[in-house]
Scaffold this active site. Structure first.
Site: not given
Lengths: 596, 596
Positions: A298, A442-444
């Site tokens: 993140r 992406y990545e949450g």
């Protein structure tokens, strides 16, 4: 063709003049020998790699994309990518901040973050190939067995192999509890893993001899949901005990995704047909192990948007100085030319300054966060380590979501400066916009980040972490409040701090009544917090710039001007955001689902 | 694969229940026979064309793009485009609102605008092929000689030929005064035109037998700058006196632009090598003639973003109802399923409702503006015509810039609803974002629109046009102010109206000191005005919905809910915008150019 000059002076300003990283690092035995010159020398070399090796293949890589050979399942990245990776490995770059125990150079994360900003300015799609290795490295380093570490970490550290994160499946992304990939235990202690994964960045390519896939899967007896997920390491080629490569493991790229951006990164659909892997960490606790990778990732995503913002800004400035179009409303500024350069037009400046301020604010936040990680990892005082870990937890969703939303705004503005030419591939600007778009997902997704911030990090401990950060701000305000020159910065900072405190309490009260109030407020709330954090760092940068503005170095004047722009033109967004936060849940839920 | 259902009921609501277009139109001799059934029948058929003929070739057209044969200079659009155009012509669609004198059906612009919303939802890139003809038609209709009209208008009306607008050159877009293309007068009264144009939408294609290029060029003795530009019509194939086609005119497509979006439209670099044309309008007054095309085109661009917003919304809603991921924070909503559909999550709803509100507000504004054009053209009372023309002038930059900025926000939100899948071509959402991006740039960038609004339309006549529109709002507020149920709508509307008045005066005062203050405030100012206009139409729509909410038709409840959402969650953006407007010029101009 776009240009890129690594912003070394800007990074050094934050590192050495605002955050004094070297002094902070020196108290740690791991970094006792670090000095300013080392930092600067590494950044200079890193900047050369970014601007001279990977930047020239960014535009061509986007146009060419990756190719999958459907027979061999091998993927070929665009021209020049493999060679650039070789140069990267030869330069020792993969090992920069890796653990010396496994061949790493052990340099600070704060240095590595700056390097990654430049890599992403140079070529986000390329940077994802080595970038994904970091996640795999972190997960194995934190949760691997001694054998796994010995077998895999040196190869990841040297860059001889790369890594991936195999999480998403067609029916589940955010909600990993739904995943179906199966891991069957074998008599020899390994597992045979079967399933289908999608959106696997750098999932297959020809730049390395082996790829380590970190795969989430379910054991046969696993409980349903997210508490029944385990993590496995599944190499593309199995590895013999002596470290040599054995036969091909049945984990194949079945297709490449057709994407809006990051065309040059191979985003793979991966099929596992009884691929052999070993477990990383404990059974059914794979998500915990995976979160180690996710948190690092993140921060990495925030750096991607910072890198794109910086390079888009540099090019938009060059274009705005060069492009002649119309006269200034206040009269010709370049009377000897057929028209004025468009940088004379106030709104062109507004777009440029917006990108600049988002880059400078983002850089300060990102380096500050990276330094916190260095302290979390290596500070001799356990209380300091804990405190830093808490602050990293608080700031991570802000780095990810605020900086990537800003990157979208900034790259789009920079493209707009180019007028119609911005829409044309060859100028390079539209690629920055397309590449920047994935960073919000992406990545949450950024919605997930906002729920993480408000629900978990802020309300989850009754505001304790936020209060500690607020105290830092309050101390700074108090210290600087006596300086007349600092009033213009500390007053709006203090005011916003008070508003955030009040807003947080209000949302907390409403959330007691209905937890969905958190979901209704979270995205706007994160943006307000992002501005609070930026305001704090702009005030700190302004403080340094004020002290040095009379040195004759115009650099400090520019820093002051950017800070003033930020407070005048960007921070006021919070006025609307606080209102929409307050408007709460009702306007969102009133519509019957059938009427949408 | 995305879906599209023409929003007939929503259009009819605005047309017949809010604006009462048929009553308004009936007073005009030209439209004396129009009735509700005709309107609805045409829209229904038009919706079928959009959803059944051009929508299915939207995604494939984007992937395929156009092909230029460098030997013949001919361009082939994607598969299915030519056939769709044939169907379009056979259906009589090009002539919908064209002048009956040249074979048109003479139906209202307000009807044609609704049709264009649907075409753009179906396929923006395809719609630009016939869409550009409208501009050429308007310019020839307003400024052509009787011979030009007779020769060209019937062919444009029938759709047998299409048209283009050849304005931009590599070194000039916004600043047409810099253009270099030359027109040499010939003994026979024609001109030979030589130069290079770029960004020519639908500049070359195989869908028609001839293409009429409206070209800006300079006469040999023309004064420098924008007062030395003339307009010419240059057919791809010369036309004999009997209307039959003669030899090829040397106006060639030299290259296709590689663009971020609208891939299926042939955006051409056009080279003129002594191409023969005739003048349209008076010498050196080409820009005036061109502005006729530009104004129509600007409304058309607003419709493009409206169309994209609507289709993106529809698909995001379907996805949000279908996709199961996580549980609602307030507890499971679909306990029988493995997870809740994501439409239960407040922020997903916020993204959906934002797109919905921008579509509904934009539709009301766009149809209102189109009706004003009908009245400007055909109302029996000259005062009404003048008044309507003034209001169109005021609203045009808002339609263009506010609606296209909103379209960018809305399509990006709808894409975000899809998570990672939004980034993937096959789902169709990322194309909407890419296509929407050009709308903020072409036909005058949104910065230019804002200068047009604030500098020319508002301050240019000391606020007279704005005051007249403000009076409309004030009258509505006064009328509805007595209704308790309307308070929640008219109070914030009235408040914002007062703020805009005050803000306008302030900027006007500052602009006396420094005209650049206009440029500093314009973009934020336009957005504030856009919200004022939207707030007015949402209040009007709410009024109708309130009256009918007890009919048992949930449609009206949904309208009310959207209006409430708009006032609670979107309008508050103005709080920040008014502050940044007020922050003025200084924070933008303080930075030395060299320090950027």
């Amino acid at each position: 063709m776009p240009q890129y000059n690594p912003p070394l002076r800007d990074m050094q300003f934050v590192l050495h003049e605002v955050l004094n990283v070297v002094d902070e690092l020196k108290v740690m035995p791991q970094h006792a020998d670090i000095d300013v010159d080392t930092f600067n020398a590494v950044l200079e070399e890193g900047g050369k790699f970014a601007s001279e090796v990977i930047f020239p293949i960014n535009l061509s890589g986007d146009a060419e994309g990756c190719t999958l050979d459907k027979t061999t399942h091998e993927v070929t990245p665009p021209k020049g990518f493999k060679e650039a990776y070789k140069t990267y490995v030869e330069g020792g770059w993969p090992s920069l901040s890796a653990d010396p125990e496994y061949g790493g150079q052990g340099l600070p994360i704060s240095l590595n973050q700056c390097f990654y900003e430049m890599l992403n300015s140079g070529n986000q799609a390329w940077t994802m190939y080595p970038g994904l290795s970091h996640g795999a490295y972190e997960a194995l380093h934190a949760h691997g067995t001694p054998e796994q570490k010995k077998m895999f970490l040196p190869k990841l550290t040297s860059g001889e192999w790369t890594g991936t994160m195999c999480l998403t499946e067609p029916h589940c992304g955010t909600d990993l509890g739904l995943l179906r990939t199966k891991a069957e235990p074998q008599a020899d202690g390994t597992y045979r893993i079967t399933g289908a994964k999608i959106f696997i960045s750098a999932g297959e390519h020809d730049m390395v001899s082996n790829i380590l896939h970190l795969v989430l899967a379910r054991l046969p007896d696993a409980p349903a949901g997210s508490k029944g997920i385990s993590l496995f390491v599944v190499p593309k080629y199995k590895v013999n005990a002596d470290g040599s490569l054995a036969e091909r493991n049945p984990i194949f790229c079945a297709g490449l995704e057709h994407k809006m951006g990051i065309h040059a990164n191979s985003t793979c659909q991966m099929v596992l047909e009884g691929a052999v892997g070993t477990m990383v960490g404990e059974p059914n606790k794979g998500l915990n192990a995976m979160f180690v990778m996710m948190n690092a990732a993140r921060l990495g995503v925030g750096m991607q948007s910072l890198g794109l913002t910086e390079v888009a800004y540099q090019n938009a400035v060059a274009y705005a100085k060069d492009r002649l179009q119309m006269r200034a409303l206040s009269g010709p500024k370049a009377p000897d030319k057929p028209a004025d350069p468009i940088i004379v037009h106030p709104d062109v400046r507004k777009m440029l300054m917006t990108a600049r301020a988002y880059a400078e604010g983002g850089r300060a936040l990102a380096i500050h966060t990276a330094l916190l990680i260095d302290k979390e990892l290596h500070h001799p005082d356990a209380d300091v380590r804990k405190e830093c870990a808490d602050e990293v937890a608080l700031l991570t969703p802000i780095v990810k979501a605020f900086m990537t939303d800003n990157g979208w705004i900034a790259t789009s503005h920079c493209m707009q400066v180019y007028g119609g030419h911005g829409f044309i591939h060859e100028w390079g600007m539209e690629q920055y916009v397309r590449d920047a778009r994935i960073n919000m997902i992406y990545e949450g997704t950024n919605t997930i980040q906002s729920l993480d911030l408000l629900g978990r990090k802020v309300l989850g401990d009754n505001g304790a972490k936020l209060k500690r950060f607020g105290k830092k701000i309050a101390e700074f305000v108090e210290e600087e409040g006596i300086s007349e020159a600092m009033q213009e910065f500390v007053n709006p900072l203090a005011e916003l701090g008070d508003k955030v405190t009040k807003l947080t309490t209000e949302i907390g009260m409403k959330a007691f009544q209905n937890p969905d109030e958190v979901g209704a407020a979270a995205v706007d709330y994160l943006r307000v917090c992002g501005h609070l954090v930026f305001a704090y760092f702009f005030a700190r940068m302004a403080k340094v710039a004020l002290e040095k503005q009379n040195t004759g170095d115009a650099f400090y004047k520019a820093k002051l001007t950017t800070a003033r722009f930020y407070f005048a033109k960007l921070l006021p967004e919070t006025a609307g955001l606080i209102r929409t936060c307050r408007a709460g849940l009702k306007p969102l839920m009133e519509m019957d689902e059938a009427l949408f």
